[in-house]
Scaffold this motif. Structure first.
Motif, mmCIF file in Angstrom:
data_model
loop_
_atom_site.group_PDB
_atom_site.id
_atom_site.type_symbol
_atom_site.label_atom_id
_atom_site.label_comp_id
_atom_site.label_asym_id
_atom_site.label_seq_id
_atom_site.Cartn_x
_atom_site.Cartn_y
_atom_site.Cartn_z
ATOM 1 N N GLU A 163 0.832 -1.209 0.000
ATOM 2 C CA GLU A 163 0.000 0.000 0.000
ATOM 3 C C GLU A 163 0.866 1.258 0.000
ATOM 4 O OE1 GLU A 163 -3.109 2.388 2.965
ATOM 5 O OE2 GLU A 163 -1.971 0.654 3.673
ATOM 6 N N ASP A 216 -7.394 -4.196 -2.272
ATOM 7 C CA ASP A 216 -8.146 -3.561 -1.195
ATOM 8 C C ASP A 216 -7.253 -2.611 -0.391
ATOM 9 O OD1 ASP A 216 -10.802 -3.486 -0.081
ATOM 10 O OD2 ASP A 216 -9.959 -4.340 1.743
ATOM 11 N N CYS A 250 -6.974 0.600 -2.497
ATOM 12 C CA CYS A 250 -8.242 1.327 -2.672
ATOM 13 C C CYS A 250 -8.818 1.828 -1.351
ATOM 14 C CB CYS A 250 -9.263 0.434 -3.363
ATOM 15 S SG CYS A 250 -8.841 0.023 -5.065
ATOM 16 N N ASN A 251 -8.726 1.010 -0.311
ATOM 17 C CA ASN A 251 -9.403 1.335 0.945
ATOM 18 C C ASN A 251 -8.480 1.528 2.133
ATOM 19 O OD1 ASN A 251 -11.973 1.020 -0.331
ATOM 20 N ND2 ASN A 251 -11.773 -1.195 -0.113
ATOM 21 N N GLN A 286 -10.047 -1.688 10.608
ATOM 22 C CA GLN A 286 -10.748 -1.802 9.336
ATOM 23 C C GLN A 286 -11.495 -0.518 8.968
ATOM 24 O OE1 GLN A 286 -12.985 -5.510 9.961
ATOM 25 N NE2 GLN A 286 -11.445 -6.573 8.766
ATOM 26 N N GLU A 287 -10.830 0.615 9.169
ATOM 27 C CA GLU A 287 -11.399 1.904 8.796
ATOM 28 C C GLU A 287 -10.999 2.243 7.358
ATOM 29 O OE1 GLU A 287 -9.798 4.531 11.688
ATOM 30 O OE2 GLU A 287 -11.110 3.823 13.313
ATOM 31 N N LYS A 288 -11.984 2.560 6.526
ATOM 32 C CA LYS A 288 -11.706 2.891 5.132
ATOM 33 C C LYS A 288 -11.034 4.250 5.047
ATOM 34 C CE LYS A 288 -13.846 3.147 0.581
ATOM 35 N NZ LYS A 288 -15.084 2.942 -0.214
ATOM 36 N N LYS A 289 -9.930 4.317 4.307
ATOM 37 C CA LYS A 289 -9.183 5.557 4.164
ATOM 38 C C LYS A 289 -9.626 6.295 2.895
ATOM 39 C CE LYS A 289 -5.165 3.574 6.516
ATOM 40 N NZ LYS A 289 -3.752 3.145 6.390
ATOM 41 N N ARG A 295 -8.917 8.425 -0.351
ATOM 42 C CA ARG A 295 -7.806 8.599 -1.280
ATOM 43 C C ARG A 295 -7.955 9.924 -2.041
ATOM 44 N NH1 ARG A 295 -4.647 5.403 1.354
ATOM 45 N NH2 ARG A 295 -4.834 3.166 0.930
ATOM 46 N N LYS A 331 -13.297 0.784 -10.736
ATOM 47 C CA LYS A 331 -13.034 -0.651 -10.645
ATOM 48 C C LYS A 331 -13.746 -1.383 -11.775
ATOM 49 C CE LYS A 331 -12.418 -0.894 -5.629
ATOM 50 N NZ LYS A 331 -12.928 -1.486 -4.374
ATOM 51 N N ASP A 348 -18.085 -6.406 -3.412
ATOM 52 C CA ASP A 348 -17.729 -5.044 -3.820
ATOM 53 C C ASP A 348 -18.703 -4.536 -4.884
ATOM 54 O OD1 ASP A 348 -16.543 -2.672 -4.584
ATOM 55 O OD2 ASP A 348 -14.508 -3.480 -4.567
ATOM 56 N N GLN A 369 -18.850 -1.657 -6.116
ATOM 57 C CA GLN A 369 -18.259 -0.634 -6.979
ATOM 58 C C GLN A 369 -17.705 -1.206 -8.283
ATOM 59 O OE1 GLN A 369 -15.352 1.111 -4.297
ATOM 60 N NE2 GLN A 369 -16.778 2.734 -3.724
#
Length: 299
Positions: free
Chosen positions: A78, A106, A109-110, A181-184, A186, A192, A277, A279
């Motif tokens: 990452e 993942d 992306c996240n 497991q917190e989505k970051k 970008r 996708k 997913d 998306q």
């Protein structure tokens, strides 16, 4: 124009490499590999690595850059991909990430949890313990140290079990305590695209690819890797079956048939993961013009 990361994913042998070559040439951008095994330089045939011709036509990143004994993780991936994207986006509105390793995609992306990096001493100790004590013993220790993660971990996957124990031993805290497991968020948009084929068509491609790998020298590659067969990177379809043949447990024909069957099983596992997913927009790999049009219409 907003900077855009194009993610091409899909099950093994679906046809990602050929399509990505076309997309990379169309948008004049490199290909960022998201296959966790193609990153090892020794694993060429068994990972269906892009050919020398393909890599001479289009710049590829994260292909054959690590040795078998090098430490690596989705977290490191990452960090390195985000640094690379900063450079690519200086001169291009698009970047292209492609592969079938769901965890790597993942992570980019996240985001991935900030898990501590394991020190060399702890890693060596746990590797030795796995060999001496066996996986079942380490699973029991994980149950005592981190019952929450023990309930969900794949107890037949030594890499997952050992990694969790490494964190427990090194930090004195349960591995689950680091898994937020917190989505970051970008600083670029993500498109996708999933590639799919009818199931029987995909299975025929898998079988043909395994036959081609054998013809191209997969057995010889497995023989070279045999002394390092305990390395986690080799706990992979294609190599582990041939190791059983080399041990004398299976005939060569049986090993090859098991490679085909296990690859088909892995493809089903990938498709199950992708269904989570929403998306992902799905296309047949042959619909190149439709895919390009879809990407360009998103701006």
């Amino acid at each position: 124009m907003e900077k855009t990361l194009i993610v091409i994913t899909g099950p093994t042998a679906v046809g990602k490499t050929a399509l990505c070559m076309d997309l990379a040439k169309h948008f004049n951008i490199p290909i960022i590999n998201a296959d966790s095994r193609q990153i090892y330089r020794e694993l060429k045939i068994g990972t269906a690595r892009p050919s020398n011709k393909q890599m001479s036509e289009v710049k590829h990143y994260f292909v054959g850059t690590l040795g078998m004994d090098d430490y690596y993780s989705a977290s490191l991936y990452e960090q390195q991909v985000l640094t690379l994207l900063d450079e690519i986006f200086k001169t291009s509105d698009y970047a292209l990430l492609s592969g079938g390793s769901m965890m790597y995609i993942d992570a980019v992306c996240n985001g991935i949890d900030d898990i501590p990096t394991i020190d060399d001493e702890t890693r060596a100790t746990m590797k030795k313990r796995l060999l001496m004590e066996g996986l079942e013993s380490l699973c029991e220790e994980l149950r005592q140290r981190d019952p929450e993660y023990y309930e969900i971990v794949d107890k037949h996957n030594p890499r997952r079990v050992v990694h969790a124990l490494e964190i427990c031993v090194m930090t004195g805290k349960p591995y689950s305590s680091f898994r937020k497991q917190e989505k970051k968020v970008r600083p670029f948009r993500i498109i996708k695209i999933g590639l799919t084929r009818p199931r029987e068509e995909l299975y025929k491609r898998i079988n043909r690819r395994v036959d081609k790998m054998m013809k191209d020298g997969l057995l010889e590659e497995a023989k070279e890797m045999y002394p390092k067969r305990e390395v986690n990177a080799l706990n992979t379809v294609g190599y582990k079956e041939l190791f059983e043949y080399l041990k004398g447990k299976w005939t060569l024909h049986e090993a090859v048939e098991r490679i085909k069957g296990n690859t088909r099983r892995y493809a089903r596992k990938q498709l199950t993961w992708y269904k989570k997913d929403e998306q992902i927009r799905w296309f047949h790999p042959d619909d190149k013009e439709e895919i390009i049009s879809y990407i360009e219409q998103q701006n």
